[in-house]
Design an enzyme around this catalytic site. Sequence first.
Site, PDB file in Angstrom:
ATOM      1  N   ARG A  18       0.759  -1.116   0.036  1.00  0.00           N
ATOM      2  CA  ARG A  18       0.067  -0.087  -0.104  1.00  0.00           C
ATOM      3  C   ARG A  18       0.690   1.265   0.005  1.00  0.00           C
ATOM      4  O   ARG A  18       0.628   2.431  -0.837  1.00  0.00           O
ATOM      5  CB  ARG A  18      -0.857  -0.065   1.238  1.00  0.00           C
ATOM      6  CG  ARG A  18      -1.895  -1.026   1.060  1.00  0.00           C
ATOM      7  CD  ARG A  18      -2.781  -1.216   2.202  1.00  0.00           C
ATOM      8  NE  ARG A  18      -1.971  -1.298   3.601  1.00  0.00           N
ATOM      9  CZ  ARG A  18      -2.320  -0.897   4.733  1.00  0.00           C
ATOM     10  NH1 ARG A  18      -3.458  -0.273   5.138  1.00  0.00           N
ATOM     11  NH2 ARG A  18      -1.546  -1.336   5.863  1.00  0.00           N
ATOM     12  N   ASN A  36      -5.914  -2.809   2.266  1.00  0.00           N
ATOM     13  CA  ASN A  36      -5.871  -4.384   2.740  1.00  0.00           C
ATOM     14  C   ASN A  36      -7.465  -4.632   2.965  1.00  0.00           C
ATOM     15  O   ASN A  36      -8.033  -4.259   3.823  1.00  0.00           O
ATOM     16  CB  ASN A  36      -5.066  -4.288   3.950  1.00  0.00           C
ATOM     17  CG  ASN A  36      -3.474  -4.602   3.724  1.00  0.00           C
ATOM     18  OD1 ASN A  36      -3.172  -4.424   2.498  1.00  0.00           O
ATOM     19  ND2 ASN A  36      -2.798  -4.610   4.771  1.00  0.00           N
TER      20      ASN A  36
END
Length: 89
Positions: A18, A36
């Site tokens: 990320r 996530n």
Amino acid sequence: MIRRRAIVRGMVQGVGFRYNARAEAMRLGLGGYALNRADGAVEVEIEGDAASVERMLAWLAHGPMFAKVDSVDVSDVPPMGGKDFRIAG
């Protein structure tokens, strides 16, 4: 302006995916987010000009150094006009 949602599967959590996605999106001038998911995938939405979105989708296909991407499922979503890219969840 276009927006795409990508579901990235493989070894993509716990490897900085990320944060690296955010850095790449900011480099390309894209808005959106990286999240996530509970199923172990990373969900990424990206918005911007078509060429930059395509470059980001190409990056998502391999991700950062320690990631192992098995698949990327891409779908169109309506543009939201966002300029910032955030890490969600």
